[in-house]
Design an enzyme around this catalytic site. Structure first.
Site, PDB file in Angstrom:
ATOM      1  N   ASN A   9       0.881  -1.289  -0.086  1.00  0.00           N
ATOM      2  CA  ASN A   9       0.072  -0.144  -0.211  1.00  0.00           C
ATOM      3  C   ASN A   9       0.801   1.130  -0.104  1.00  0.00           C
ATOM      4  O   ASN A   9       1.446   1.477   0.944  1.00  0.00           O
ATOM      5  CB  ASN A   9      -0.903  -0.071   1.319  1.00  0.00           C
ATOM      6  CG  ASN A   9      -1.720   1.371   1.160  1.00  0.00           C
ATOM      7  OD1 ASN A   9      -1.923   1.966   0.355  1.00  0.00           O
ATOM      8  ND2 ASN A   9      -2.263   1.315   2.600  1.00  0.00           N
ATOM      9  N   LYS A  11      -0.086   4.336  -0.303  1.00  0.00           N
ATOM     10  CA  LYS A  11      -0.485   5.567   0.258  1.00  0.00           C
ATOM     11  C   LYS A  11      -0.483   6.747  -0.512  1.00  0.00           C
ATOM     12  O   LYS A  11      -0.398   6.413  -2.020  1.00  0.00           O
ATOM     13  CB  LYS A  11      -0.165   5.522   1.626  1.00  0.00           C
ATOM     14  CG  LYS A  11      -0.259   4.423   2.639  1.00  0.00           C
ATOM     15  CD  LYS A  11      -0.118   4.764   3.816  1.00  0.00           C
ATOM     16  CE  LYS A  11       0.123   3.443   4.758  1.00  0.00           C
ATOM     17  NZ  LYS A  11       0.100   3.370   6.195  1.00  0.00           N
ATOM     18  N   HIS A  93      -9.419   0.647   4.745  1.00  0.00           N
ATOM     19  CA  HIS A  93      -8.323   1.025   5.342  1.00  0.00           C
ATOM     20  C   HIS A  93      -8.420   1.887   6.570  1.00  0.00           C
ATOM     21  O   HIS A  93      -9.328   2.804   6.607  1.00  0.00           O
ATOM     22  CB  HIS A  93      -7.020   1.507   4.623  1.00  0.00           C
ATOM     23  CG  HIS A  93      -5.859   1.659   5.326  1.00  0.00           C
ATOM     24  ND1 HIS A  93      -5.239   2.598   5.997  1.00  0.00           N
ATOM     25  CD2 HIS A  93      -4.615   0.711   5.029  1.00  0.00           C
ATOM     26  CE1 HIS A  93      -4.095   2.178   6.363  1.00  0.00           C
ATOM     27  NE2 HIS A  93      -3.500   1.182   5.667  1.00  0.00           N
ATOM     28  N   GLU A  95      -6.852   4.408   7.781  1.00  0.00           N
ATOM     29  CA  GLU A  95      -6.716   5.945   7.373  1.00  0.00           C
ATOM     30  C   GLU A  95      -8.023   6.615   6.430  1.00  0.00           C
ATOM     31  O   GLU A  95      -8.181   7.446   6.861  1.00  0.00           O
ATOM     32  CB  GLU A  95      -5.416   5.993   6.566  1.00  0.00           C
ATOM     33  CG  GLU A  95      -4.169   5.736   7.535  1.00  0.00           C
ATOM     34  CD  GLU A  95      -3.108   5.448   6.731  1.00  0.00           C
ATOM     35  OE1 GLU A  95      -2.850   5.368   5.503  1.00  0.00           O
ATOM     36  OE2 GLU A  95      -1.825   4.775   7.435  1.00  0.00           O
ATOM     37  N   GLU A 163      -5.512  -5.462  10.339  1.00  0.00           N
ATOM     38  CA  GLU A 163      -4.437  -4.364  10.606  1.00  0.00           C
ATOM     39  C   GLU A 163      -4.935  -3.648  11.948  1.00  0.00           C
ATOM     40  O   GLU A 163      -5.406  -2.621  11.905  1.00  0.00           O
ATOM     41  CB  GLU A 163      -4.379  -3.439   9.385  1.00  0.00           C
ATOM     42  CG  GLU A 163      -4.126  -3.958   7.987  1.00  0.00           C
ATOM     43  CD  GLU A 163      -3.403  -2.808   7.141  1.00  0.00           C
ATOM     44  OE1 GLU A 163      -2.218  -3.078   6.777  1.00  0.00           O
ATOM     45  OE2 GLU A 163      -4.017  -1.718   7.068  1.00  0.00           O
ATOM     46  N   GLY A 169       2.341   1.847  10.571  1.00  0.00           N
ATOM     47  CA  GLY A 169       3.484   2.996  10.816  1.00  0.00           C
ATOM     48  C   GLY A 169       4.108   3.437  12.094  1.00  0.00           C
ATOM     49  O   GLY A 169       5.031   4.196  12.057  1.00  0.00           O
ATOM     50  N   SER A 208       3.457  -2.474  10.379  1.00  0.00           N
ATOM     51  CA  SER A 208       4.902  -2.592  10.520  1.00  0.00           C
ATOM     52  C   SER A 208       5.583  -3.642  10.165  1.00  0.00           C
ATOM     53  O   SER A 208       6.606  -4.404  10.740  1.00  0.00           O
ATOM     54  CB  SER A 208       5.197  -2.270  12.064  1.00  0.00           C
ATOM     55  OG  SER A 208       4.621  -0.954  12.211  1.00  0.00           O
TER      56      SER A 208
END
Ligand code: PEP
Length: 248
Positions: A9, A11, A93, A95, A163, A169, A208
């Site tokens: 991904n 992003k 996702h 985000e 996730e 991250g 991660s």
């Protein structure tokens, strides 16, 4: 056995110069055992798909609208992604859920639009740190699965990515026992709902994942691969993860 998948991904990272990473990735992994998917920004999909033609690399989008066209400024439809050369799309996702307030119901409608356009959906679920601390992880994941995964999916058009939001991250990774517990619960949900197909749907871990922790994560039962953010941007890093998955 579910298909092993390494999905990247990107992003909101990458302009034309980043396409050299794709060339390097394809050259280093011409015949991977695992399915390799890169989900770049929408602006790179067409060029990346052209570059990947004839290789083992598949291309995906990072979201799609519920409608195939219309008055939705700034949005992109599943039909457009497919026309540009995408075969996959990441939906739900964390985000997108956090930045755009996407709900399970919307993600379910997006998934239906993606399936109608012939895309394979990589559907993300996962708990926040507060939810893990409150010991409601399994309930959260179960609710997300129940409401965001549409009926009628198969192993050919659905991939689940677990996730944990607090692992994305951050360099923090759940213990292998924690990953195993959630992946077992996801598998139970899929089998209960989709029967035999539920055994075949790939369930990825994301958060991660790096070349140096990938093998340990891929050894966890019911982990069929990874959805990778930061470490998917460089061919050498993502390549290390692909090598670990191929060997798992
Ligand atoms: C992600 O954003 O899907 C992700 C897993 O990111 P990272 O690998 O950078 O934690």
């Amino acid at each position: 056995m579910p298909r092993k998948i390494a999905a990247g991904n990107w992003k909101m990272n990458g302009v034309g110069a980043a396409l050299s990473e794709i060339d390097a990735l394809i050259a280093a992994h011409p015949t991977p055992v695992s399915r390799i998917v890169i989900c770049p920004p929408a602006t790179l999909i067409h060029r990346m798909a052209a570059r990947a033609q004839g290789s083992a690399l598949a291309i995906g989008g990072q979201t799609c609208h519920t409608a195939s066209k219309g008055a939705h400024t700034g949005d992109i439809s599943a039909t457009m992604l497919a026309e540009a050369g995408a075969t996959h799309v990441i939906l739900g996702h964390s985000e997108r859920r956090a930045d755009h307030g996407e709900t399970d119901a919307q993600i379910n409608a997006q998934a239906q639009a993606a399936l109608a356009a012939g895309l394979t959906v990589i559907l993300c679920i996962g708990e926040t740190e507060a939810e893990r601390d409150a010991d409601v992880t399994l309930a959260v994941v179960e609710t997300q699965l129940a409401h965001s995964v549409p009926e009628g999916v198969t192993a050919a058009n659905l991939v689940i990515a677990y996730e944990p939001v607090w692992a994305i991250g951050t360099g923090r990774v759940p213990t292998t026992d924690q990953i195993a517990e959630v992946h077992a619960a996801i598998r139970t949900h899929l089998v209960t709902r989709f029967g035999e197909q539920g055994h075949e749907i790939s369930v990825l871990y994301g958060g991660s994942v790096k070349p140096d922790n990938a093998a340990q994560i891929f050894a966890v039962p019911d982990v069929n691969g990874a959805l990778v953010g930061g470490a998917s941007l460089k061919a050498a890093d993502f390549g290390g993860i692909i090598t670990a998955l191929d060997a798992a």
